[in-house]
Design a protein around this motif. Structure first.
Motif, PDB file in Angstrom:
ATOM      1  N   GLU A   1      34.998  42.442  44.182  1.00  9.17           N
ATOM      2  CA  GLU A   1      36.018  42.186  43.166  1.00  9.17           C
ATOM      3  C   GLU A   1      35.382  41.894  41.810  1.00  9.17           C
ATOM      4  OE1 GLU A   1      38.326  39.014  44.839  1.00  9.17           O
ATOM      5  OE2 GLU A   1      39.455  40.357  46.147  1.00  9.17           O
ATOM      6  N   ASP A   2      34.300  41.109  41.816  1.00  5.49           N
ATOM      7  CA  ASP A   2      33.589  40.798  40.570  1.00  5.49           C
ATOM      8  C   ASP A   2      33.013  42.058  39.936  1.00  5.49           C
ATOM      9  OD1 ASP A   2      34.204  38.133  40.887  1.00  5.49           O
ATOM     10  OD2 ASP A   2      32.227  37.581  41.710  1.00  5.49           O
TER      11      ASP A   2
ATOM     12  N   LYS B   1      35.830  44.095  38.443  1.00  4.00           N
ATOM     13  CA  LYS B   1      36.307  43.463  37.214  1.00  4.00           C
ATOM     14  C   LYS B   1      35.336  43.726  36.073  1.00  4.00           C
ATOM     15  CE  LYS B   1      37.820  39.080  35.329  1.00  4.00           C
ATOM     16  NZ  LYS B   1      37.823  37.638  35.482  1.00  4.00           N
TER      17      LYS B   1
ATOM     18  N   ASP C   1      36.175  45.771  32.686  1.00  3.96           N
ATOM     19  CA  ASP C   1      35.993  45.180  31.361  1.00  3.96           C
ATOM     20  C   ASP C   1      35.092  46.034  30.492  1.00  3.96           C
ATOM     21  OD1 ASP C   1      37.622  43.084  32.107  1.00  3.96           O
ATOM     22  OD2 ASP C   1      35.948  41.707  32.574  1.00  3.96           O
TER      23      ASP C   1
END
Length: 130
Positions: A113-114, A117, A121
């Motif tokens: 998930e990181d 993300k 970004d």
């Protein structure tokens, strides 16, 4: 198979007949017996029906099955304790592995998930605004 056997027998019969004509003067009785034997064999093969062969094959398979069935059942009986013993050892091992992997799965999920993300970004900053 029936036809190939018949073809082989006809070739043998032809050879025997040819040999018989060449040496008929030397051993006519023996060659006549051999020729008669092969001729009788060819006649018998011509009279054999396909269903008769199938019935004989089925009877042979049934007889073989009847002979092997007790051995198979005995082998299954001997293997039953072994399979249940293996199952008894594998179930706790599987539960242990699952308990150890569960926290790692959660950790991997948070890392994925990181990363997603972070990629989202960075792609927003690279792409022009719309």
């Amino acid at each position: 198979m029936k036809f190939s056997l018949l073809a082989v027998l006809l070739v043998v019969l032809a050879i025997v007949s040819e040999s018989a004509s060449l040496v008929k003067r030397d051993a006519p009785a023996e060659l006549e017996k051999i020729a008669k034997y092969f001729q009788d064999l060819v006649d018998k093969l011509k009279n054999v029906e396909g269903t008769e062969l199938a019935n004989k094959a089925n009877a042979y398979f049934e007889q073989s099955r009847a002979q092997l069935q007790p051995m198979v059942e005995k082998l299954q009986e001997q293997l039953k304790p072994l399979s249940s013993n293996i199952e008894d050892h594998i179930k706790p091992l599987a539960a242990s592995v699952q308990a150890q992997v569960a926290p790692l799965a959660g950790l991997v999920q948070t890392h994925v998930e990181d990363v997603l993300k972070f990629v989202a970004d960075k792609s927003k900053s690279i792409l022009p605004p719309q």
